[in-house]
Design a protein around this motif. Structure first.
Motif, PDB file in Angstrom:
ATOM      1  N   ALA A   1       0.893  -1.259   0.044  1.00 17.72           N
ATOM      2  CA  ALA A   1      -0.105  -0.152   0.012  1.00 17.72           C
ATOM      3  C   ALA A   1       0.937   1.304  -0.029  1.00 17.72           C
ATOM      4  CB  ALA A   1      -0.922   0.013   1.129  1.00 17.72           C
ATOM      5  N   ASN A   2       2.064   1.272   0.113  1.00 15.71           N
ATOM      6  CA  ASN A   2       3.149   2.139   0.355  1.00 15.71           C
ATOM      7  C   ASN A   2       3.422   2.877  -1.061  1.00 15.71           C
ATOM      8  OD1 ASN A   2       5.302   3.907   0.516  1.00 15.71           O
ATOM      9  ND2 ASN A   2       6.200   3.095   2.285  1.00 15.71           N
ATOM     10  N   PRO A   3       3.117   3.936  -1.644  1.00 14.08           N
ATOM     11  CA  PRO A   3       3.030   4.329  -2.922  1.00 14.08           C
ATOM     12  C   PRO A   3       4.634   4.565  -3.484  1.00 14.08           C
ATOM     13  CG  PRO A   3       2.490   6.230  -1.510  1.00 14.08           C
ATOM     14  CD  PRO A   3       2.326   4.967  -0.631  1.00 14.08           C
ATOM     15  N   GLN A   4       5.528   4.434  -2.378  1.00 10.41           N
ATOM     16  CA  GLN A   4       6.818   4.921  -2.689  1.00 10.41           C
ATOM     17  C   GLN A   4       7.656   4.018  -3.811  1.00 10.41           C
ATOM     18  OE1 GLN A   4       9.697   5.147   0.452  1.00 10.41           O
ATOM     19  NE2 GLN A   4      11.094   6.157  -0.490  1.00 10.41           N
ATOM     20  N   TRP A   5       7.112   2.627  -3.605  1.00  8.46           N
ATOM     21  CA  TRP A   5       7.561   1.588  -4.704  1.00  8.46           C
ATOM     22  C   TRP A   5       7.095   1.568  -6.035  1.00  8.46           C
ATOM     23  CZ3 TRP A   5       5.215  -2.494  -7.279  1.00  8.46           C
ATOM     24  CH2 TRP A   5       3.871  -2.592  -6.793  1.00  8.46           C
ATOM     25  N   ARG A   6       6.231   2.356  -6.230  1.00  9.38           N
ATOM     26  CA  ARG A   6       5.451   2.700  -7.385  1.00  9.38           C
ATOM     27  C   ARG A   6       5.602   3.962  -7.816  1.00  9.38           C
ATOM     28  NH1 ARG A   6       1.047  -0.780  -8.671  1.00  9.38           N
ATOM     29  NH2 ARG A   6       0.232  -1.829  -6.719  1.00  9.38           N
ATOM     30  N   ASN A   7       6.036   5.001  -7.281  1.00 11.55           N
ATOM     31  CA  ASN A   7       6.273   6.390  -7.708  1.00 11.55           C
ATOM     32  C   ASN A   7       7.874   6.733  -8.188  1.00 11.55           C
ATOM     33  OD1 ASN A   7       3.615   6.621  -7.439  1.00 11.55           O
ATOM     34  ND2 ASN A   7       3.532   7.806  -5.624  1.00 11.55           N
ATOM     35  N   PHE A   8       8.685   5.902  -7.703  1.00 10.16           N
ATOM     36  CA  PHE A   8      10.294   6.414  -7.780  1.00 10.16           C
ATOM     37  C   PHE A   8      10.659   6.369  -8.957  1.00 10.16           C
ATOM     38  CE2 PHE A   8      10.831   1.817  -7.881  1.00 10.16           C
ATOM     39  CZ  PHE A   8      11.804   1.513  -8.653  1.00 10.16           C
ATOM     40  N   ASP A   9      11.635   7.181  -9.399  1.00  9.43           N
ATOM     41  CA  ASP A   9      12.112   7.249 -10.798  1.00  9.43           C
ATOM     42  C   ASP A   9      13.231   6.203 -11.091  1.00  9.43           C
ATOM     43  OD1 ASP A   9      13.299   7.848 -13.143  1.00  9.43           O
ATOM     44  OD2 ASP A   9      13.328   9.852 -12.872  1.00  9.43           O
ATOM     45  N   PRO A  10      13.252   5.173 -11.624  1.00 12.81           N
ATOM     46  CA  PRO A  10      14.252   4.247 -11.624  1.00 12.81           C
ATOM     47  C   PRO A  10      15.693   4.793 -12.242  1.00 12.81           C
ATOM     48  CG  PRO A  10      12.602   3.742 -13.291  1.00 12.81           C
ATOM     49  CD  PRO A  10      12.013   4.747 -12.414  1.00 12.81           C
ATOM     50  N   ALA A  11      15.374   5.714 -12.895  1.00  9.82           N
ATOM     51  CA  ALA A  11      16.772   6.516 -13.655  1.00  9.82           C
ATOM     52  C   ALA A  11      17.690   7.166 -12.505  1.00  9.82           C
ATOM     53  CB  ALA A  11      16.416   7.163 -14.783  1.00  9.82           C
ATOM     54  N   GLN A  12      17.089   7.506 -11.182  1.00  9.87           N
ATOM     55  CA  GLN A  12      17.517   8.247 -10.185  1.00  9.87           C
ATOM     56  C   GLN A  12      18.034   7.591  -8.989  1.00  9.87           C
ATOM     57  OE1 GLN A  12      17.766  11.775 -10.564  1.00  9.87           O
ATOM     58  NE2 GLN A  12      16.927  11.557 -12.460  1.00  9.87           N
ATOM     59  N   GLU A  13      19.152   7.781  -8.468  1.00  8.63           N
ATOM     60  CA  GLU A  13      19.685   6.907  -7.320  1.00  8.63           C
ATOM     61  C   GLU A  13      18.659   7.250  -6.341  1.00  8.63           C
ATOM     62  OE1 GLU A  13      24.567   7.060  -7.383  1.00  8.63           O
ATOM     63  OE2 GLU A  13      23.520   9.043  -6.317  1.00  8.63           O
ATOM     64  N   ALA A  14      18.696   6.264  -5.266  1.00  7.31           N
ATOM     65  CA  ALA A  14      18.055   6.352  -4.103  1.00  7.31           C
ATOM     66  C   ALA A  14      19.009   6.465  -3.121  1.00  7.31           C
ATOM     67  CB  ALA A  14      17.148   4.907  -3.725  1.00  7.31           C
ATOM     68  N   LEU A  15      18.514   7.054  -2.119  1.00  2.26           N
ATOM     69  CA  LEU A  15      19.402   7.435  -0.833  1.00  2.26           C
ATOM     70  C   LEU A  15      18.864   6.771   0.465  1.00  2.26           C
ATOM     71  CD1 LEU A  15      21.570   9.053   0.528  1.00  2.26           C
ATOM     72  CD2 LEU A  15      20.069  10.991   0.696  1.00  2.26           C
ATOM     73  N   VAL A  16      19.867   6.160   1.134  1.00  2.00           N
ATOM     74  CA  VAL A  16      19.509   5.629   2.368  1.00  2.00           C
ATOM     75  C   VAL A  16      20.170   6.111   3.408  1.00  2.00           C
ATOM     76  CG1 VAL A  16      18.732   3.469   3.727  1.00  2.00           C
ATOM     77  CG2 VAL A  16      18.810   3.529   1.092  1.00  2.00           C
ATOM     78  N   VAL A  17      19.655   6.742   4.517  1.00  2.00           N
ATOM     79  CA  VAL A  17      20.384   7.271   5.431  1.00  2.00           C
ATOM     80  C   VAL A  17      20.280   6.495   6.856  1.00  2.00           C
ATOM     81  CG1 VAL A  17      20.782   9.516   7.077  1.00  2.00           C
ATOM     82  CG2 VAL A  17      19.839   9.518   4.677  1.00  2.00           C
ATOM     83  N   PHE A  18      21.349   5.895   7.312  1.00  2.00           N
ATOM     84  CA  PHE A  18      21.313   5.154   8.506  1.00  2.00           C
ATOM     85  C   PHE A  18      22.230   5.982   9.825  1.00  2.00           C
ATOM     86  CE2 PHE A  18      21.767   2.146   5.056  1.00  2.00           C
ATOM     87  CZ  PHE A  18      20.777   1.022   5.336  1.00  2.00           C
ATOM     88  N   GLN A  19      21.327   6.196  10.809  1.00  2.00           N
ATOM     89  CA  GLN A  19      21.722   7.054  11.812  1.00  2.00           C
ATOM     90  C   GLN A  19      22.319   6.073  13.186  1.00  2.00           C
ATOM     91  OE1 GLN A  19      21.477  10.910  12.202  1.00  2.00           O
ATOM     92  NE2 GLN A  19      23.141   9.631  13.804  1.00  2.00           N
ATOM     93  N   GLY A  20      23.532   6.756  13.266  1.00  2.00           N
ATOM     94  CA  GLY A  20      24.098   5.937  14.421  1.00  2.00           C
ATOM     95  C   GLY A  20      23.627   6.692  15.681  1.00  2.00           C
ATOM     96  N   PRO A  21      24.484   6.500  16.657  1.00  2.00           N
ATOM     97  CA  PRO A  21      24.468   7.338  18.105  1.00  2.00           C
ATOM     98  C   PRO A  21      24.431   8.645  17.911  1.00  2.00           C
ATOM     99  CG  PRO A  21      26.211   5.259  18.242  1.00  2.00           C
ATOM    100  CD  PRO A  21      25.804   5.199  16.977  1.00  2.00           C
TER     101      PRO A  21
END
Length: 215
Positions: A61-81
């Motif tokens: 149901a999350n629209p993000q997997w349908r709406n993203f542009d596959p030609a663009q990089e995705a960014l994932v941010v991992f926050q530590g302490p």
């Protein structure tokens, strides 16, 4: 990401260790509705590619997997302490008072093209890996197989897998390396008086990074 040289962390093993310790990443993509961001727990397969591969799943149901542009990089941010640092801990405050508050943190940003994995076998492997990673240390770990097979199969229909082969990764450990030794010692001591785990983790980082040679 803004990267002063003394805060930069380029060791891939150190970056991967933070991701594994803090697997809830903020997935940021660009698509038809502009930028979209969702917190998603990831599994890192360090040996799957040169910089590692991230695997996760989204609700169907999350629209993000349908709406993203596959030609663009995705960014994932991992926050530590991360912790607030009061200038009251600095020896410099008592010497001349020319100090201000700051924030210490450790963070990893990973980028790559996002691929959809809408396959039950792939999804089962992903949720099993995620579950084992989190349940493994528990005295009586829960297993995916503990749930009835028809129930699990129905749950799999409600999610979609995503995979990101990391093509760029950055680490930043801002942990008081820019302060004189007396200030770092004061920060570490102040953090250790706190009751929360994040402050104690940060104190360990301040101690460890303070002992490293500076560029």
């Amino acid at each position: 990401m803004y990267q002063p040289p003394h805060f930069r962390e380029d060791d891939l093993a150190v970056q991967h260790a933070l991701i594994k310790a803090h697997p809830l990443g903020l997935l940021v993509t660009f698509g038809s509705d502009g930028l979209e961001a969702n917190p998603i727990p990831f599994v890192l397969e360090a040996s799957a590619s040169s910089l590692g591969t991230l695997k996760a799943h989204l609700s169907r149901a999350n629209p993000q997997w349908r709406n993203f542009d596959p030609a663009q990089e995705a960014l994932v941010v991992f926050q530590g302490p991360e912790t607030y640092i009061t200038p009251s801990w600095y020896a410099a405050k008592r010497e001349h008072g020319k100090v201000v508050p700051t924030w210490n943190y450790a963070i990893v940003q990973a980028r790559g093209r996002l691929t959809i994995r809408d396959d039950p076998d792939w999804l089962r492997q992903q949720i099993t890996a995620m579950t084992e990673m989190q349940e493994g240390p528990r005295p009586e770990p829960w297993n995916v197989s503990d749930a009835p097979a028809p129930f699990v199969a129905a749950q799999l229909k409600g999610i979609v897998g995503i995979e990101i082969e990391i093509t760029r990764i950055e680490g930043k450990w801002k942990v008081s390396q820019n302060r004189p030794e007396a200030d770092r010692l004061g920060v570490s001591a102040g953090l250790r008086l706190s009751q929360d785990d994040a402050s104690h983790q940060m104190a360990e980082l301040v101690d460890a990074r303070g002992a490293l040679p500076r560029e």
